[in-house]
Motif scaffolding. Structure first.
Motif, PDB file in Angstrom:
ATOM      1  N   UNK A 166       4.752   7.910  -3.292  1.00  0.00           N
ATOM      2  CA  UNK A 166       4.710   6.467  -3.026  1.00  0.00           C
ATOM      3  C   UNK A 166       4.021   5.727  -4.175  1.00  0.00           C
ATOM      4  N   UNK A 167       2.953   6.305  -4.704  1.00  0.00           N
ATOM      5  CA  UNK A 167       2.241   5.702  -5.829  1.00  0.00           C
ATOM      6  C   UNK A 167       3.148   5.636  -7.058  1.00  0.00           C
ATOM      7  N   UNK A 168       3.926   6.705  -7.299  1.00  0.00           N
ATOM      8  CA  UNK A 168       4.848   6.716  -8.439  1.00  0.00           C
ATOM      9  C   UNK A 168       5.928   5.652  -8.291  1.00  0.00           C
ATOM     10  N   UNK A 169       6.414   5.470  -7.064  1.00  0.00           N
ATOM     11  CA  UNK A 169       7.509   4.518  -6.829  1.00  0.00           C
ATOM     12  C   UNK A 169       7.080   3.080  -7.116  1.00  0.00           C
ATOM     13  N   UNK A 170       5.892   2.715  -6.695  1.00  0.00           N
ATOM     14  CA  UNK A 170       5.415   1.345  -6.911  1.00  0.00           C
ATOM     15  C   UNK A 170       4.140   1.317  -7.699  1.00  0.00           C
ATOM     16  N   UNK A 171       4.125   2.008  -8.837  1.00  0.00           N
ATOM     17  CA  UNK A 171       2.886   2.213  -9.579  1.00  0.00           C
ATOM     18  C   UNK A 171       2.227   0.912 -10.025  1.00  0.00           C
ATOM     19  N   UNK A 172       3.002  -0.054 -10.440  1.00  0.00           N
ATOM     20  CA  UNK A 172       2.412  -1.302 -10.932  1.00  0.00           C
ATOM     21  C   UNK A 172       1.630  -2.019  -9.839  1.00  0.00           C
ATOM     22  N   UNK A 173       2.217  -2.143  -8.678  1.00  0.00           N
ATOM     23  CA  UNK A 173       1.547  -2.832  -7.576  1.00  0.00           C
ATOM     24  C   UNK A 173       0.390  -2.043  -7.008  1.00  0.00           C
ATOM     25  N   UNK A 174       0.626  -0.742  -6.801  1.00  0.00           N
ATOM     26  CA  UNK A 174      -0.436   0.081  -6.226  1.00  0.00           C
ATOM     27  C   UNK A 174      -1.613   0.238  -7.188  1.00  0.00           C
ATOM     28  N   UNK A 175      -1.353   0.314  -8.478  1.00  0.00           N
ATOM     29  CA  UNK A 175      -2.445   0.450  -9.443  1.00  0.00           C
ATOM     30  C   UNK A 175      -3.321  -0.800  -9.438  1.00  0.00           C
ATOM     31  N   UNK A 176      -2.693  -1.960  -9.304  1.00  0.00           N
ATOM     32  CA  UNK A 176      -3.457  -3.206  -9.268  1.00  0.00           C
ATOM     33  C   UNK A 176      -4.337  -3.290  -8.028  1.00  0.00           C
ATOM     34  N   UNK A 177      -3.763  -2.962  -6.893  1.00  0.00           N
ATOM     35  CA  UNK A 177      -4.530  -2.982  -5.644  1.00  0.00           C
ATOM     36  C   UNK A 177      -5.632  -1.928  -5.676  1.00  0.00           C
ATOM     37  N   UNK A 178      -5.319  -0.756  -6.231  1.00  0.00           N
ATOM     38  CA  UNK A 178      -6.290   0.332  -6.272  1.00  0.00           C
ATOM     39  C   UNK A 178      -7.460   0.009  -7.192  1.00  0.00           C
ATOM     40  N   UNK A 179      -7.211  -0.714  -8.278  1.00  0.00           N
ATOM     41  CA  UNK A 179      -8.314  -1.113  -9.170  1.00  0.00           C
ATOM     42  C   UNK A 179      -9.304  -1.973  -8.401  1.00  0.00           C
ATOM     43  N   UNK A 180      -8.791  -2.909  -7.639  1.00  0.00           N
ATOM     44  CA  UNK A 180      -9.676  -3.791  -6.862  1.00  0.00           C
ATOM     45  C   UNK A 180     -10.438  -2.992  -5.806  1.00  0.00           C
ATOM     46  N   UNK A 181      -9.725  -2.129  -5.078  1.00  0.00           N
ATOM     47  CA  UNK A 181     -10.353  -1.366  -3.999  1.00  0.00           C
ATOM     48  C   UNK A 181     -11.404  -0.395  -4.523  1.00  0.00           C
ATOM     49  N   UNK A 182     -11.058   0.386  -5.529  1.00  0.00           N
ATOM     50  CA  UNK A 182     -12.024   1.378  -6.001  1.00  0.00           C
ATOM     51  C   UNK A 182     -13.179   0.728  -6.738  1.00  0.00           C
ATOM     52  N   UNK A 183     -12.968  -0.436  -7.343  1.00  0.00           N
ATOM     53  CA  UNK A 183     -14.083  -1.149  -7.972  1.00  0.00           C
ATOM     54  C   UNK A 183     -15.058  -1.676  -6.920  1.00  0.00           C
ATOM     55  N   UNK A 184     -14.528  -2.172  -5.807  1.00  0.00           N
ATOM     56  CA  UNK A 184     -15.394  -2.637  -4.717  1.00  0.00           C
ATOM     57  C   UNK A 184     -16.170  -1.483  -4.096  1.00  0.00           C
ATOM     58  N   UNK A 185     -15.503  -0.372  -3.849  1.00  0.00           N
ATOM     59  CA  UNK A 185     -16.183   0.783  -3.258  1.00  0.00           C
ATOM     60  C   UNK A 185     -17.189   1.372  -4.243  1.00  0.00           C
ATOM     61  N   UNK A 186     -16.842   1.405  -5.527  1.00  0.00           N
ATOM     62  CA  UNK A 186     -17.771   1.896  -6.547  1.00  0.00           C
ATOM     63  C   UNK A 186     -18.999   1.018  -6.673  1.00  0.00           C
TER      64      UNK A 186
END
Length: 115
Positions: free
Chosen positions: A31-51
């Motif tokens: 799923x991450x490979x299929x929509x990498x651009x969108x998921x990478x953007x959302x994941x940057x925000x999420x993991x930065x907040x959790x970090x």
């Protein structure tokens, strides 16, 4: 001796998929490979907040200063490594594994601080 066969050196992906955790990993990776651009953007925000929450909890904790700063260093390095892998447009599996490592480490720091 010529007729003997050696077992395969690597485990096939089909054998990995028999484990429920591996099935979840491979489905999330696909799923991450299929929509990498969108998921990478959302994941940057999420993991930065959790970090940042993990860093805050560490700095508010009662650990020794050296231990505290070492853990903050690892939280920061893992978060920055994922951000850099997205910016450098590295392979999606490598980026996904860095995301998982960053999230698991940050969440484990947060959970361990409350125990």
């Amino acid at each position: 001796m010529k007729d003997s066969t050696l077992p395969p050196l690597s485990v096939s992906e089909e054998q990995h998929r028999s484990n429920p955790i591996s099935r979840l990993y491979f489905s999330l990776l696909n799923e991450f490979k299929r929509g990498q651009t969108g998921y990478a953007t959302i994941a940057i925000i999420a993991q930065s907040c959790i970090g940042s929450a993990a860093a805050m909890v560490l700095l508010m904790g009662n650990l020794h200063d050296f231990s505290k700063m070492t853990l903050v260093f690892f939280v920061t390095i893992l978060c920055m490594a994922y951000n850099a892998s997205v910016l450098a447009n590295l392979k999606s599996k490598f980026s996904f594994n860095l995301l998982l490592a960053s999230l698991l480490f940050s969440c484990s720091v947060i959970i361990a601080s409350f125990l």
